[in-house]
Design an enzyme around this catalytic site. Structure first.
Site, PDB file in Angstrom:
ATOM      1  N   HIS A   1       0.858  -1.194   0.000  1.00 33.97           N
ATOM      2  CA  HIS A   1       0.000   0.000   0.000  1.00 33.97           C
ATOM      3  C   HIS A   1       0.894   1.243   0.000  1.00 33.97           C
ATOM      4  CE1 HIS A   1      -2.893   3.052   1.093  1.00 33.97           C
ATOM      5  NE2 HIS A   1      -3.829   2.194   0.712  1.00 33.97           N
TER       6      HIS A   1
ATOM      7  N   GLU B   1      -3.870   1.753  -7.307  1.00 32.92           N
ATOM      8  CA  GLU B   1      -4.335   2.898  -6.521  1.00 32.92           C
ATOM      9  C   GLU B   1      -3.439   4.108  -6.804  1.00 32.92           C
ATOM     10  OE1 GLU B   1      -6.707   1.668  -2.818  1.00 32.92           O
ATOM     11  OE2 GLU B   1      -4.606   1.559  -2.260  1.00 32.92           O
TER      12      GLU B   1
HETATM   13  P1  13P Z   1     -10.024   5.985  -0.309  1.00 33.23           P
HETATM   14  O1  13P Z   1     -11.114   5.105  -0.836  1.00 33.23           O
HETATM   15  O2  13P Z   1     -10.335   6.598   1.019  1.00 33.23           O
HETATM   16  O3  13P Z   1      -9.566   6.992  -1.340  1.00 33.23           O
HETATM   17  O4  13P Z   1      -8.758   5.034  -0.013  1.00 33.23           O
HETATM   18  C1  13P Z   1      -8.300   4.176  -0.970  1.00 33.23           C
HETATM   19  C2  13P Z   1      -7.278   3.297  -0.369  1.00 33.23           C
HETATM   20  O5  13P Z   1      -6.163   3.701  -0.091  1.00 33.23           O
HETATM   21  C3  13P Z   1      -7.639   1.894  -0.085  1.00 33.23           C
HETATM   22  O6  13P Z   1      -6.512   1.134   0.183  1.00 33.23           O
END
Ligand code: 13P
Length: 247
Positions: free
Chosen positions: A96, A165
C-alpha cells in the site's frame, strides 16, 4: 469474480464489528452474491476476533500489511504472515502506498509476497503512481516497474490480486477519467500477462471509490473490483457501492 475490499486503515475498535455485521447481512441475502467477494482488512488488533466471528460467514478478513519475515523474529512490533494466518486472516495487502511511503522497498515487498503466499495468505499487491509521475506522463512506466520488480511467475496468479491505486486519488475525491483508467488497466494486465505467461491475476481499482462514482467504474469491464478506503467505514456507503455496481 468481482472483489469489493474494504481497507479500514487506522480505524476500528471491537464494537465496530456492527458495521461488518450489517454488510454481511446484505451480502448474504443479495441475489448477486455469488458474483463477488467482500473482504475487509481491519487493523491488526481486530483480525483475530473478527476472523473468528466471520469464520462460517461470507465476509473474509485480511490484514493491511505483514512483515517481510516468515514466522518469528526479533523485530519489535512486527507481525509475520505466519502469525496472521494463525489468527484466521485469509488475505493481506502488500505495498500500500502508505507503507511504501514509510520505507517499504521492492525487495522488502518481494519477501512479503513470498512469505505471505508460503503461509497460504492471498496477496493484494498495491501499485500506483504519484502526482508528479502522473504529471510527467510516467504512469505506465512506473506501474510496469512496480509490478516487474516484485511479482514472479512462481508466485502463481491465483494467489495474487493487483490493486491499482493512484496515490493522488487516495482520499482526495479525485479519480482518473474513464479513458485513462481503461488504458491503465489494460496496460497493467498486459504487464501481468508477461509475468504470469499469458494469464493475469484480477486487477482492482482503488482511490476515492464511492456509491456516486461507481457507475463510471463499472463501465470499464477490465476492472475486476475495488479497494475502498473511506467508504468502507460505514455499512451504508459500502453497501451503496455494491448496490450501484449491480444496478
Ligand atoms: P479511499 O477510498 O479513502 O480513497 O482510499 C483508498 C485506499 O487507499 C484503499 O486502500
Amino acid at each position: 469474480m468481482r472483489y469489493f475490499i474494504g481497507n479500514w486503515k487506522m480505524f476500528g475498535i471491537p464494537k465496530s464489528l456492527s458495521i461488518l455485521n450489517r454488510i454481511n447481512k446484505y451480502y448474504s441475502k443479495d441475489k448477486n452474491r455469488n458474483k463477488y467477494k467482500v473482504i475487509i482488512t481491519p487493523p491488526y488488533t481486530l483480525i483475530e476476533s473478527y476472523s473468528r466471528h466471520f469464520r462460517n460467514k461470507r465476509i473474509s478478513i485480511g490484514s493491511q500489511n505483514c512483515y517481510q519475515k516468515e514466522q518469528f523474529s526479533s523485530n519489535t512490533a512486527a507481525i509475520s504472515p505466519y502469525m496472521l494466518k494463525s489468527v484466521g486472516a485469509k488475505y493481506t495487502l502488500v505495498g500500500h502506498s502508505d507503507n511504501r511511503g514509510e520505507g517499504d522497498s521492492d525487495s522488502m515487498l518481494k519477501d512479503k509476497v513470498r512469505y505471505a503466499i508460503k503461509n497460504n495468505l492471498k496477496v493484494v499487491f498495491c501499485i500506483g503512481e504519484n502526482k508528479k509521475e502522473k504529471k510527467n506522463k510516467k504512469t505506465l512506466i512506473v506501474l510496469k516497474r512496480q509490478l516487474r520488480n516484485v511479482l514472479e511467475k512462481k508466485f502463481n496468479k491465483n494467489n495474487i490480486i493487483v490493486a491499482y491505486e493512484p496515490i493522488w486519488s487516495i482520499g482526495t475525491g479525485k479519480i482518473p477519467t474513464a479513458n485513462e483508467l481503461k488504458k491503465t488497466t489494460i496496460h497493467i494486465k498486459k504487464v501481468l500477462n508477461g509475468i504470469f505467461k499469458k494469464t493475469s491475476p484480477a486487477v482492482l481499482y482503488g482511490g476515492s471509490v464511492d456509491g456516486s462514482n461507481i457507475g463510471m467504474f463499472k463501465e470499464i469491464r477490465e476492472i475486476d473490483g475495488f479497494l475502498i478506503g473511506g467508504a468502507s467505514k460505514t455499512s451504508k456507503k459500502f453497501i451503496d457501492i455494491i448496490k450501484n455496481y449491480y444496478r
